[in-house]
Motif scaffolding. Structure first.
Motif, short mmCIF file in Angstrom:
data_model
loop_
_atom_site.label_atom_id
_atom_site.label_comp_id
_atom_site.label_asym_id
_atom_site.label_seq_id
_atom_site.Cartn_x
_atom_site.Cartn_y
_atom_site.Cartn_z
N VAL A 6 1.08 -1.30 -0.03
CA VAL A 6 -0.01 -0.03 -0.02
C VAL A 6 0.87 1.18 0.07
N LEU A 7 0.52 2.19 -0.96
CA LEU A 7 1.40 3.45 -1.10
C LEU A 7 1.35 4.27 0.46
N ARG A 8 2.35 4.89 0.74
CA ARG A 8 2.35 5.50 2.25
C ARG A 8 1.49 6.80 2.02
N GLU A 9 1.42 7.48 0.75
CA GLU A 9 0.68 8.72 0.54
C GLU A 9 0.14 8.72 -1.12
N ILE A 10 -1.07 9.22 -1.33
CA ILE A 10 -1.39 9.65 -2.66
C ILE A 10 -1.11 11.17 -2.80
N ILE A 11 -0.54 11.66 -3.84
CA ILE A 11 -0.24 13.04 -3.77
C ILE A 11 -0.72 13.54 -4.96
N ASN A 12 -1.36 14.67 -5.44
CA ASN A 12 -1.82 15.20 -6.37
C ASN A 12 -1.62 16.74 -6.18
N GLY A 13 -0.60 17.20 -6.72
CA GLY A 13 -0.33 18.52 -6.26
C GLY A 13 0.11 18.93 -4.86
N ASP A 14 -0.91 19.89 -4.47
CA ASP A 14 -0.90 20.13 -2.84
C ASP A 14 -1.76 19.19 -2.15
N LEU A 15 -2.61 18.43 -2.89
CA LEU A 15 -3.40 17.56 -2.19
C LEU A 15 -2.65 16.23 -1.66
N VAL A 16 -2.72 15.95 -0.38
CA VAL A 16 -2.27 14.59 -0.02
C VAL A 16 -3.13 13.66 0.84
N VAL A 17 -3.48 12.34 0.19
CA VAL A 17 -4.19 11.36 1.03
C VAL A 17 -3.60 10.16 1.53
N VAL A 18 -3.79 9.78 2.72
CA VAL A 18 -3.07 8.69 3.37
C VAL A 18 -4.05 7.57 3.13
#
Length: 350
Positions: free
Chosen positions: A322-334
């Protein structure tokens, strides 16, 4: 049954939060990553989806982001939902249900329900037109009701609604208690329940230690978790997958003054369930829970609701992390269980 590889039809997730704006653009493309091609979409946006036109506009945005996914839409139960709106919604063929939130209890639920009696004409119309009533089954907090017993105190309302509208298909969403499982089993075939991936793993100790395990309804006791696992792996078609995958920005889960309620499982939905079913020695029950039973209850085949993909999913034990974080620009989702190993998944032509 134990195997390192299992091939299934694409899964159906009958409870997802896809949000709007940048979060929507981030999470919608991850639906297929979790082995899913059909989702039942929650309407608790800001403002909530309370009209047919807003549901159709939202559907168009979602479809543009993932054209091969079937999005089954819902309306937010509120005073603007009338029997005539139910008839209009049914005619679209896209809106398949109405979601009830208890007022103020969870994310974007300030416009939720205080009393169900005012909606009896709406439920009668839903019964007539074949739309599903989706219940966030908790009672609002009171001097005698907390997040730990809110689901159990709601169960008499579920029983009452079923008895008043026996032909109305009702889903008690995201079951968390042994009591809820038993009540759903005791009612007629028009009552079913979804079980999330994360509630198959969590108990109260997990969310008391980690904000990324905190959701509503909260995970309960080990005995409740055991009842959920038993129901999910039983082969009983009353219980099927609804992840309640609910993404929030990392800053709303960590360090915020008030922790946002929601666990984000969508990119690993089927993989997480497969891992749990494998540990229980119940992989032979996996297809029913994640692929078949939800579709049967929502009558997706009978109503011609789904796109034919001509694809299957292949799951491999221990094939991913599982990825530690999913990042899209300034948006970070755990994501849930960030950094941990889980089953791998790929799409293949049937």
């Amino acid at each position: 049954m134990s195997t390192d590889t299992i091939t299934l039809p694409p899964a159906a997730d009958m409870h997802v939060h896809l949000r709007d704006g940048p979060m929507m653009e981030t999470v919608v493309p991850l639906i297929r990553h979790g082995g899913v091609n059909t989702v039942f979409v929650m309407p608790n946006l800001l403002p909530p989806i309370t009209s047919v036109s807003s549901a159709l506009a939202y559907h168009q945005k979602l479809t543009s982001l993932s054209p091969t996914t079937t999005f089954l839409m819902s309306l937010y139960l509120s005073p603007s939902i009338t029997p005539s709106v139910i008839a209009e919604a049914t005619a679209t063929g896209i809106i398949q249900g109405v979601k009830s939130y208890p007022k103020g209890l969870t994310t974007n639920s300030d416009a939720g329900v205080v009393s169900y009696e005012a909606y009896y004409p709406v439920f009668s119309a839903m019964e007539e037109h074949g739309l599903v009533l989706n219940l966030h089954g908790e009672s609002p907090s009171s001097p005698t009701t907390t997040i730990l017993n809110a689901e159990e105190t709601f169960l008499p309302t579920l029983v009452d609604l079923h008895h008043r509208f026996p032909k109305l298909r009702i889903v008690l969403e995201h079951c968390t208690t042994a009591a809820a499982v038993e009540v759903v089993k005791s009612l007629g075939p028009t009552v079913a329940a979804t079980i999330t991936a994360h509630h198959l793993y969590l108990t109260i100790d997990h969310w008391s230690d980690s904000p990324h395990c905190y959701c509503k309804p909260v995970a309960k006791l080990p005995s409740d978790r055991a009842a959920l696992i038993a129901a999910a792996t039983s082969g009983d078609p009353k219980f099927f997958l609804g992840t309640d995958s609910a993404p929030h920005p990392k800053h709303a889960k960590q360090g915020a003054e008030k922790v946002a309620a929601g666990v984000f499982t969508q990119p690993y939905a089927v993989q997480l369930v497969a891992e749990l079913f494998d540990k229980e020695g119940k992989l032979d029950k996996l297809q029913g829970f994640v692929c078949d039973y939800g579709r049967v209850f929502y009558q997706t085949k009978d109503r011609g609701l789904e796109k034919e993909s001509g694809e299957k999913i292949v799951l491999r034990r221990g094939g991913a992390k599982v990825l530690r974080e999913i990042i899209n620009g300034d948006l970070v989702v755990v994501p849930f269980r960030a950094g941990e190993e889980t089953w791998g998944l790929e799409w293949v032509k049937a």
